[in-house]
Design a protein around this motif. Structure first.
Motif, short mmCIF file in Angstrom:
data_model
loop_
_atom_site.label_atom_id
_atom_site.label_comp_id
_atom_site.label_asym_id
_atom_site.label_seq_id
_atom_site.Cartn_x
_atom_site.Cartn_y
_atom_site.Cartn_z
N PRO A 89 0.79 -1.24 0.00
CA PRO A 89 0.00 0.00 0.00
C PRO A 89 0.81 1.29 0.00
O PRO A 89 0.29 2.33 -0.38
CB PRO A 89 -0.83 -0.12 1.29
N THR A 90 2.07 1.27 0.45
CA THR A 90 2.84 2.50 0.55
C THR A 90 4.26 2.28 0.04
O THR A 90 4.73 1.13 -0.03
CB THR A 90 2.93 2.98 2.01
N ARG A 141 9.60 -0.72 -0.33
CA ARG A 141 11.05 -0.81 -0.10
C ARG A 141 11.38 -2.01 0.78
O ARG A 141 12.31 -2.76 0.51
CB ARG A 141 11.57 0.48 0.54
N THR A 142 10.61 -2.19 1.86
CA THR A 142 10.88 -3.31 2.76
C THR A 142 10.61 -4.64 2.08
O THR A 142 11.37 -5.60 2.25
CB THR A 142 10.01 -3.18 4.02
N PRO A 154 21.27 -5.71 0.19
CA PRO A 154 20.75 -4.34 0.17
C PRO A 154 20.97 -3.64 -1.17
O PRO A 154 20.09 -2.91 -1.64
CB PRO A 154 21.54 -3.66 1.29
N LEU A 155 22.12 -3.87 -1.79
CA LEU A 155 22.40 -3.26 -3.09
C LEU A 155 21.40 -3.74 -4.14
O LEU A 155 20.83 -2.94 -4.89
CB LEU A 155 23.83 -3.60 -3.52
N LEU A 156 21.16 -5.04 -4.19
CA LEU A 156 20.21 -5.57 -5.16
C LEU A 156 18.80 -5.10 -4.85
O LEU A 156 18.02 -4.79 -5.76
CB LEU A 156 20.28 -7.10 -5.17
N GLY A 157 18.45 -5.04 -3.56
CA GLY A 157 17.13 -4.55 -3.20
C GLY A 157 16.90 -3.13 -3.67
O GLY A 157 15.83 -2.79 -4.19
N CYS A 158 17.91 -2.27 -3.51
CA CYS A 158 17.80 -0.88 -4.00
C CYS A 158 17.68 -0.85 -5.52
O CYS A 158 16.93 -0.04 -6.08
CB CYS A 158 19.02 -0.07 -3.57
#
Length: 418
Positions: free
Chosen positions: A149-150, A155-156, A332-336
């Protein structure tokens, strides 16, 4: 950090804290994550299962060639499958691609001693593999049809995805090893096919996957997301990020010989993935100031620097500890990168854009593995990552998010069974 901020970048807008529990409470989130992880296990199993099975029939060199063919076919076919998902939706495309891919694996298992059948089966299995990872990121990212929803949830969720996918590269090879030790080598191929079908079925049976809005009227465009200069920049940078991932395997084999510890050949890749799991969970468990693009640049620089300790390792123990350092930054890099891809992908191309990101990482991995025979693998580890970071730093003024219209209301009722 101030030097990385650009005039065109939006001001920092701290997002509310959203934890993993909040993400998994969203309708069908747990089912989507579980189904996608099961359906993606073939990514971690198939290359090794093909290698082991084909080695029994043809020898190590031919087995390695067939495993490489599978990876190459996946890199080529993934974006094409993603394009069909964007045009026709997830249900039919994923179901058909999973059926074809697993039929290819079954053909290899049944006709292994027929070389052309083996080549055909491996090619079909790789080229038609369902892009469940890109489909999940389309469902969890920004844009129409998102179940999150947000932006904070998105991001999470994408950080959780980047973290959990590393488990595939730990669990998958262990499953293959266990199956080949307890039964015929072809049994690993059969298990790989069964898991691919089961995971895909879980995903396509989920209401939000069935109702994900495709863009059938999108103008035919062979370049698709590649028309975006920002995405092309990101893809080039991610190819650099993939180089040390591919070069680590030959480096691990060299370290095993250098330090007289055969276990290092398998331990170093496993430690990299384990570090990624730990770093990803920490990164996704809290809210960090700054925009996704600034996070991406800082993490890319940290990733490049993180490979340096491994180049200086003087023992088996220090090599293992040093390998965990870039792993802590990798997820974290791939997530970004997933977040940025979803935000700048042109309308109607989000699945294909994510599939191209994965393909660019695969190309980097292949280049790293191949170059290790020409350039010392130790030098490739920080050099490839540094090249990717330099691309992002040099083009940071062009990497901007222009903004999307507000997300539509989530069509799934709160509190639905997940």
């Amino acid at each position: 950090m101030t030097l990385l901020k650009t005039a065109t970048e939006p001001a920092d807008d701290p997002l509310p804290r959203v934890g993993y529990r909040d993400v998994l409470r969203e309708p069908y989130a747990k089912r989507l994550l579980a189904g996608t992880l099961i359906g993606r296990l073939p990514t971690g199993m198939a290359p090794l299962a093909i290698l082991v099975t084909a080695t029994h029939a043809y020898g190590t060199a031919s087995g390695a060639a067939l495993a490489a063919l599978y990876l190459l076919a996946s890199a080529v076919g993934g974006p094409l499958i993603g394009r069909q998902v964007d045009r026709h939706g997830q249900t039919v495309v994923f179901a058909v691609s999973a059926a074809l891919s697993n039929a290819g694996l079954l053909l290899v298992a049944a006709q292994l001693h027929q070389p052309w059948c083996a080549v055909t089966g491996v090619s079909v299995a790789g080229a038609t593999k369902a892009t469940l990872d890109s489909g999940l990121r389309a469902l969890w990212g920004s844009g129409p049809g998102s179940v999150m929803p947000t932006p904070a949830h998105q991001r999470t969720a994408l950080a959780l995805d980047a973290t959990s996918q590393e488990m595939i590269h730990i669990v998958g090879p262990l499953l293959v090893a266990a199956l080949t030790m307890t039964g015929p080598a072809s049994g690993a191929l059969l298990a790989t096919a069964a898991l691919g079908v089961a995971g895909t079925a879980m995903v396509v049976a989920t209401p939000c996957s069935r109702s994900w809005p495709a863009a059938p009227g999108r103008r035919a465009d062979w370049l698709g997301p590649l028309r975006s200069e920002q995405l092309c920049t990101l893809y080039v940078a991610m190819a650099g990020v993939g180089v040390p991932m591919g070069a680590l395997t030959p480096r691990a084999a060299g370290a095993a010989a250098q330090f007289g510890s055969p276990m290092l050949s398998g331990a170093l890749p496993a430690v990299l993935s384990a570090g990624a799991v730990a770093g990803g969970f920490v990164y996704g468990s809290r809210t960090w100031p700054g925009t996704p693009i600034r996070h991406l640049i800082i993490l890319a620089v940290s990733y490049a620097v993180g490979w340096l300790p491994l180049t200086l390792a003087g023992s088996a123990t220090t090599a293992v500890l040093a390998t965990a350092v870039p792993g802590l930054v990798m997820a974290p890099l791939l997530g970004c990168a997933f977040v940025v891809t979803g935000e700048i992908a042109p309308h109607g191309t989000v699945t294909e854009a994510h599939a191209l990101l994965v393909a660019s990482l695969d190309v980097g991995c292949a280049a790293g593995a191949a170059s290790a025979g020409l350039v010392p693998a130790t030098a490739l580890l920080p050099a490839g990552a540094a090249a990717g970071a330099l691309v992002l730093v040099a083009t940071r003024h062009r990497l901007t998010v222009t903004g999307r219209p507000p997300l539509p209301a989530n069509p799934l009722p709160r509190g639905s069974l997940s």
